[in-house]
Design a protein around this motif. Structure first.
Motif, PDB file in Angstrom:
ATOM      1  N   UNK A 102       0.833  -1.208   0.000  1.00  0.00           N
ATOM      2  CA  UNK A 102       0.000   0.000   0.000  1.00  0.00           C
ATOM      3  C   UNK A 102       0.867   1.256   0.000  1.00  0.00           C
ATOM      4  N   UNK A 103       1.931   1.239   0.827  1.00  0.00           N
ATOM      5  CA  UNK A 103       2.815   2.411   0.907  1.00  0.00           C
ATOM      6  C   UNK A 103       3.500   2.672  -0.430  1.00  0.00           C
ATOM      7  N   UNK A 104       3.897   1.606  -1.094  1.00  0.00           N
ATOM      8  CA  UNK A 104       4.572   1.726  -2.384  1.00  0.00           C
ATOM      9  C   UNK A 104       3.637   2.354  -3.415  1.00  0.00           C
ATOM     10  N   UNK A 109       6.249  11.093  -4.865  1.00  0.00           N
ATOM     11  CA  UNK A 109       7.351  11.440  -3.963  1.00  0.00           C
ATOM     12  C   UNK A 109       8.667  11.042  -4.626  1.00  0.00           C
ATOM     13  N   UNK A 110       9.801  11.603  -4.170  1.00  0.00           N
ATOM     14  CA  UNK A 110      11.078  11.230  -4.787  1.00  0.00           C
ATOM     15  C   UNK A 110      11.313   9.712  -4.781  1.00  0.00           C
ATOM     16  N   UNK A 111      11.058   9.072  -3.645  1.00  0.00           N
ATOM     17  CA  UNK A 111      11.270   7.620  -3.602  1.00  0.00           C
ATOM     18  C   UNK A 111      10.196   6.901  -4.417  1.00  0.00           C
ATOM     19  N   UNK A 112       8.986   7.478  -4.478  1.00  0.00           N
ATOM     20  CA  UNK A 112       7.925   6.904  -5.304  1.00  0.00           C
ATOM     21  C   UNK A 112       8.267   6.944  -6.786  1.00  0.00           C
ATOM     22  N   UNK A 113       8.902   8.040  -7.216  1.00  0.00           N
ATOM     23  CA  UNK A 113       9.326   8.156  -8.616  1.00  0.00           C
ATOM     24  C   UNK A 113      10.401   7.126  -8.945  1.00  0.00           C
ATOM     25  N   UNK A 114      11.325   6.902  -7.990  1.00  0.00           N
ATOM     26  CA  UNK A 114      12.349   5.860  -8.204  1.00  0.00           C
ATOM     27  C   UNK A 114      11.686   4.492  -8.318  1.00  0.00           C
ATOM     28  N   UNK A 115      10.704   4.229  -7.437  1.00  0.00           N
ATOM     29  CA  UNK A 115      10.006   2.944  -7.465  1.00  0.00           C
ATOM     30  C   UNK A 115       9.249   2.764  -8.774  1.00  0.00           C
ATOM     31  N   UNK A 171      11.806  -5.855  -9.765  1.00  0.00           N
ATOM     32  CA  UNK A 171      11.370  -5.801  -8.370  1.00  0.00           C
ATOM     33  C   UNK A 171      11.980  -4.568  -7.715  1.00  0.00           C
ATOM     34  N   UNK A 172      11.206  -3.948  -6.856  1.00  0.00           N
ATOM     35  CA  UNK A 172      11.672  -2.771  -6.127  1.00  0.00           C
ATOM     36  C   UNK A 172      12.716  -3.215  -5.109  1.00  0.00           C
ATOM     37  N   UNK A 173      13.849  -2.517  -5.066  1.00  0.00           N
ATOM     38  CA  UNK A 173      14.951  -2.892  -4.179  1.00  0.00           C
ATOM     39  C   UNK A 173      14.613  -2.610  -2.719  1.00  0.00           C
ATOM     40  N   UNK A 174      15.358  -3.257  -1.837  1.00  0.00           N
ATOM     41  CA  UNK A 174      15.201  -3.026  -0.405  1.00  0.00           C
ATOM     42  C   UNK A 174      15.430  -1.563  -0.063  1.00  0.00           C
ATOM     43  N   UNK A 175      16.385  -0.914  -0.736  1.00  0.00           N
ATOM     44  CA  UNK A 175      16.666   0.497  -0.454  1.00  0.00           C
ATOM     45  C   UNK A 175      15.440   1.369  -0.719  1.00  0.00           C
ATOM     46  N   UNK A 176      14.740   1.087  -1.796  1.00  0.00           N
ATOM     47  CA  UNK A 176      13.550   1.868  -2.122  1.00  0.00           C
ATOM     48  C   UNK A 176      12.453   1.595  -1.097  1.00  0.00           C
ATOM     49  N   UNK A 177      12.258   0.334  -0.738  1.00  0.00           N
ATOM     50  CA  UNK A 177      11.222  -0.006   0.241  1.00  0.00           C
ATOM     51  C   UNK A 177      11.530   0.651   1.582  1.00  0.00           C
ATOM     52  N   UNK A 178      12.781   0.607   2.006  1.00  0.00           N
ATOM     53  CA  UNK A 178      13.170   1.249   3.269  1.00  0.00           C
ATOM     54  C   UNK A 178      12.934   2.757   3.171  1.00  0.00           C
ATOM     55  N   UNK A 219       9.787   7.462   4.884  1.00  0.00           N
ATOM     56  CA  UNK A 219       8.881   8.584   4.632  1.00  0.00           C
ATOM     57  C   UNK A 219       7.558   8.394   5.373  1.00  0.00           C
ATOM     58  N   UNK A 220       7.054   7.168   5.349  1.00  0.00           N
ATOM     59  CA  UNK A 220       5.726   6.912   5.936  1.00  0.00           C
ATOM     60  C   UNK A 220       5.720   7.062   7.457  1.00  0.00           C
ATOM     61  N   UNK A 221       6.754   6.573   8.126  1.00  0.00           N
ATOM     62  CA  UNK A 221       6.732   6.652   9.591  1.00  0.00           C
ATOM     63  C   UNK A 221       7.023   8.064  10.092  1.00  0.00           C
ATOM     64  N   UNK A 222       7.424   8.948   9.190  1.00  0.00           N
ATOM     65  CA  UNK A 222       7.593  10.356   9.557  1.00  0.00           C
ATOM     66  C   UNK A 222       6.267  11.122   9.518  1.00  0.00           C
ATOM     67  N   UNK A 223       5.216  10.502   8.973  1.00  0.00           N
ATOM     68  CA  UNK A 223       3.927  11.190   8.885  1.00  0.00           C
ATOM     69  C   UNK A 223       3.267  11.246  10.273  1.00  0.00           C
ATOM     70  N   UNK A 224       2.478  12.298  10.524  1.00  0.00           N
ATOM     71  CA  UNK A 224       1.903  12.518  11.855  1.00  0.00           C
ATOM     72  C   UNK A 224       1.095  11.347  12.414  1.00  0.00           C
TER      73      UNK A 224
END
Length: 194
Positions: free
Chosen positions: A33-35, A43-49, A58-65, A70-75
């Motif tokens: 869902x986050x991806x 988002x920058x990481x979303x564009x890379x994905x 397949x999306x790399x671990x670096x992109x998933x991390x 980004x997601x855990x920084x949300x309020x």
């Protein structure tokens, strides 16, 4: 409260995650869902994905991390979160540890759903039958052959994550074959001690 739910497909992680969300006011984070959201939001990481996915890779671990970061920084994740479906490998677990450490955070617990995998196949068949009887479409991953493939992938790739967290003193097992309310109670008892 920061939690990981581990266990094979069909073990009840999603059901219990929903109950934890309702009880504790934390968010459930699904990497899929986050991806999709990161790609949709550009988002920058979303564009890379998106670039990787558009190339059929397949999306790399670096992109998933990056997406998790980004997601855990949300309020809405300030009170905590539940990761379901991640990490799937030890390198992902190590990367998650590094990410949380850099943010001054740590996991509170990793809850492993212990199940009898033979009975689990029967549980999935029953779930598919009940869904059909209600006139609803059956989830693709409830197809017995697809489910068995997912179970094999879990045993091959993801089952090794539990020992990683056990070595760190974070792993607690619950009997995922018990009735839903009993599993919820067992998880609540675990969380009282963390």
């Amino acid at each position: 409260m920061r939690l990981i739910l581990l266990g094979p497909p069909g073990a009840g992680k999603g059901t219990q995650a929903q109950r934890l969300v309702a009880r504790h006011g934390i968010v459930q984070l699904s990497t899929g869902d986050m991806l999709r959201e990161a790609v949709r939001n550009g988002t920058p990481v979303g564009l890379r994905a998106k670039e990787v996915m558009d190339a059929g890779q397949l999306v790399s671990d670096d992109i998933v991390i990056g997406i998790i970061s980004d997601r855990i920084d949300q309020p809405d994740a300030a009170k905590g979160f539940i990761l379901d479906g991640f990490p799937r490998t030890v390198p992902q677990a190590e990367a998650l540890d590094g990410l949380l450490s850099r943010k001054g955070q740590k996991l509170d617990a990793v809850i492993e759903f212990k199940v009898d995998q033979e009975k689990l196949v029967g549980r999935i068949l029953q779930r598919a039958q009940e869904t059909r009887e209600r006139g609803e479409p059956v989830r693709k991953d409830d197809d017995p052959e697809i489910f068995k493939t997912r179970l094999e992938a879990f045993n091959r790739d993801t089952a090794v994550v539990a020992p990683y967290y056990a070595e760190r003193g974070l792993l607690v097992a619950v009997d995922g074959m018990r009735p839903i309310d009993e599993v919820e109670k067992a998880i609540a008892e675990v969380l009282e001690t963390v």
